[in-house]
Design a protein around this motif. Structure first.
Motif, mmCIF file in Angstrom:
data_model
loop_
_atom_site.group_PDB
_atom_site.id
_atom_site.type_symbol
_atom_site.label_atom_id
_atom_site.label_comp_id
_atom_site.label_asym_id
_atom_site.label_seq_id
_atom_site.Cartn_x
_atom_site.Cartn_y
_atom_site.Cartn_z
ATOM 1 N N ASP A 193 0.837 -1.207 0.000
ATOM 2 C CA ASP A 193 0.000 0.000 0.000
ATOM 3 C C ASP A 193 0.870 1.254 0.000
ATOM 4 O O ASP A 193 0.532 2.252 -0.652
ATOM 5 C CB ASP A 193 -0.924 0.015 1.222
ATOM 6 C CG ASP A 193 -1.862 -1.171 1.255
ATOM 7 O OD1 ASP A 193 -2.471 -1.478 0.208
ATOM 8 O OD2 ASP A 193 -1.969 -1.799 2.325
ATOM 9 N N ARG A 217 2.319 1.763 -3.496
ATOM 10 C CA ARG A 217 1.274 2.312 -4.377
ATOM 11 C C ARG A 217 1.024 3.786 -4.068
ATOM 12 O O ARG A 217 0.878 4.608 -4.975
ATOM 13 C CB ARG A 217 -0.017 1.518 -4.213
ATOM 14 C CG ARG A 217 0.042 0.147 -4.824
ATOM 15 C CD ARG A 217 -1.249 -0.598 -4.576
ATOM 16 N NE ARG A 217 -1.237 -1.879 -5.263
ATOM 17 C CZ ARG A 217 -1.889 -2.942 -4.856
ATOM 18 N NH1 ARG A 217 -2.636 -2.904 -3.765
ATOM 19 N NH2 ARG A 217 -1.826 -4.058 -5.531
ATOM 20 N N TYR A 218 0.960 4.117 -2.770
ATOM 21 C CA TYR A 218 0.725 5.507 -2.379
ATOM 22 C C TYR A 218 1.890 6.393 -2.829
ATOM 23 O O TYR A 218 1.679 7.512 -3.308
ATOM 24 C CB TYR A 218 0.503 5.620 -0.864
ATOM 25 C CG TYR A 218 0.131 7.018 -0.466
ATOM 26 C CD1 TYR A 218 -1.186 7.458 -0.580
ATOM 27 C CD2 TYR A 218 1.091 7.925 -0.032
ATOM 28 C CE1 TYR A 218 -1.533 8.760 -0.252
ATOM 29 C CE2 TYR A 218 0.745 9.224 0.296
ATOM 30 C CZ TYR A 218 -0.560 9.639 0.181
ATOM 31 O OH TYR A 218 -0.899 10.927 0.495
ATOM 32 N N SER A 222 1.351 9.628 -5.046
ATOM 33 C CA SER A 222 1.616 10.942 -4.448
ATOM 34 C C SER A 222 2.934 11.561 -4.902
ATOM 35 O O SER A 222 3.137 12.765 -4.761
ATOM 36 C CB SER A 222 1.637 10.818 -2.916
ATOM 37 O OG SER A 222 2.782 10.067 -2.498
ATOM 38 N N HIS A 225 3.146 6.961 5.168
ATOM 39 C CA HIS A 225 3.103 8.395 4.872
ATOM 40 C C HIS A 225 2.065 9.044 5.797
ATOM 41 O O HIS A 225 0.985 8.484 6.005
ATOM 42 C CB HIS A 225 2.658 8.637 3.428
ATOM 43 C CG HIS A 225 3.515 7.991 2.396
ATOM 44 N ND1 HIS A 225 3.486 6.632 2.127
ATOM 45 C CD2 HIS A 225 4.416 8.521 1.539
ATOM 46 C CE1 HIS A 225 4.334 6.369 1.155
ATOM 47 N NE2 HIS A 225 4.908 7.492 0.774
ATOM 48 N N PHE A 250 -1.166 9.456 4.017
ATOM 49 C CA PHE A 250 -1.878 8.190 3.864
ATOM 50 C C PHE A 250 -2.696 7.920 5.128
ATOM 51 O O PHE A 250 -3.875 7.558 5.054
ATOM 52 C CB PHE A 250 -0.885 7.043 3.606
ATOM 53 C CG PHE A 250 -1.539 5.704 3.458
ATOM 54 C CD1 PHE A 250 -1.910 5.239 2.208
ATOM 55 C CD2 PHE A 250 -1.764 4.892 4.559
ATOM 56 C CE1 PHE A 250 -2.519 3.989 2.064
ATOM 57 C CE2 PHE A 250 -2.367 3.647 4.430
ATOM 58 C CZ PHE A 250 -2.748 3.199 3.177
ATOM 59 N N GLN A 261 -6.927 7.763 5.674
ATOM 60 C CA GLN A 261 -7.727 6.679 6.243
ATOM 61 C C GLN A 261 -8.763 7.230 7.218
ATOM 62 O O GLN A 261 -9.915 6.780 7.238
ATOM 63 C CB GLN A 261 -6.829 5.643 6.937
ATOM 64 C CG GLN A 261 -5.805 4.992 6.034
ATOM 65 C CD GLN A 261 -6.355 4.554 4.698
ATOM 66 O OE1 GLN A 261 -7.271 3.740 4.620
ATOM 67 N NE2 GLN A 261 -5.803 5.090 3.625
#
Length: 141
Positions: A26, A29-30, A34, A58, A61, A65
């Motif tokens: 994750d 991907r972030y 970003s 991050h 990130f 959430q």
């Protein structure tokens, strides 16, 4: 999902806690989405060399959430009109199949005459509070 109405909530209304899992994948991907490729978010050796316990998520990130809790609750991703947090601890993400968990909850703290409400959010990971003074102002139908 139908949109939440201003008349449906009162001060003290609780948004049930949700648990969000974050794995190293994750974070990769972030980083791609970003543009934040800081090695503290993907390289364990580097993260530890700068004094961190391991790779960390991050901040944005983690913040996202908590915002997901609110947007899912309202049924409208465009309902958030103001959002602020202070980062109080990192979300440490181990290199395993389980990853880390971010547990987020919220409570309506104030109802405004303009159809908005102020929601106080809590976010914890690994037993630590990871967001402090986290609030969202949300426009309800």
């Amino acid at each position: 999902m139908s949109k939440l109405r201003h008349t449906d909530v009162e001060v003290g209304t609780e948004i049930p806690e949700r648990t969000f899992t974050v794995r190293r994948l994750d974070l990769v991907r972030y980083a791609g989405a970003s543009g934040d490729f800081n090695p503290i978010h993907w390289n364990e050796r580097f993260a530890k060399s700068v004094g961190l316990p391991d790779v960390i998520a991050h901040g944005m990130f983690t913040m996202a959430q908590a915002a997901r809790l609110v947007t899912d609750w309202t049924g409208d991703p465009g309902a958030v009109v103001d959002y602020s947090v202070r980062f109080s601890a990192p979300v440490v993400v181990p290199d395993d199949d389980e990853g880390a968990e971010i547990v987020v909850g919220g409570t309506v703290k104030k109802k405004h005459d303009d159809g908005t409400v102020t929601v106080a959010l809590t976010a914890r990971s690994g037993g630590a509070k990871v967001l402090a003074r986290s609030t969202a102002v949300v426009r309800l139908a």
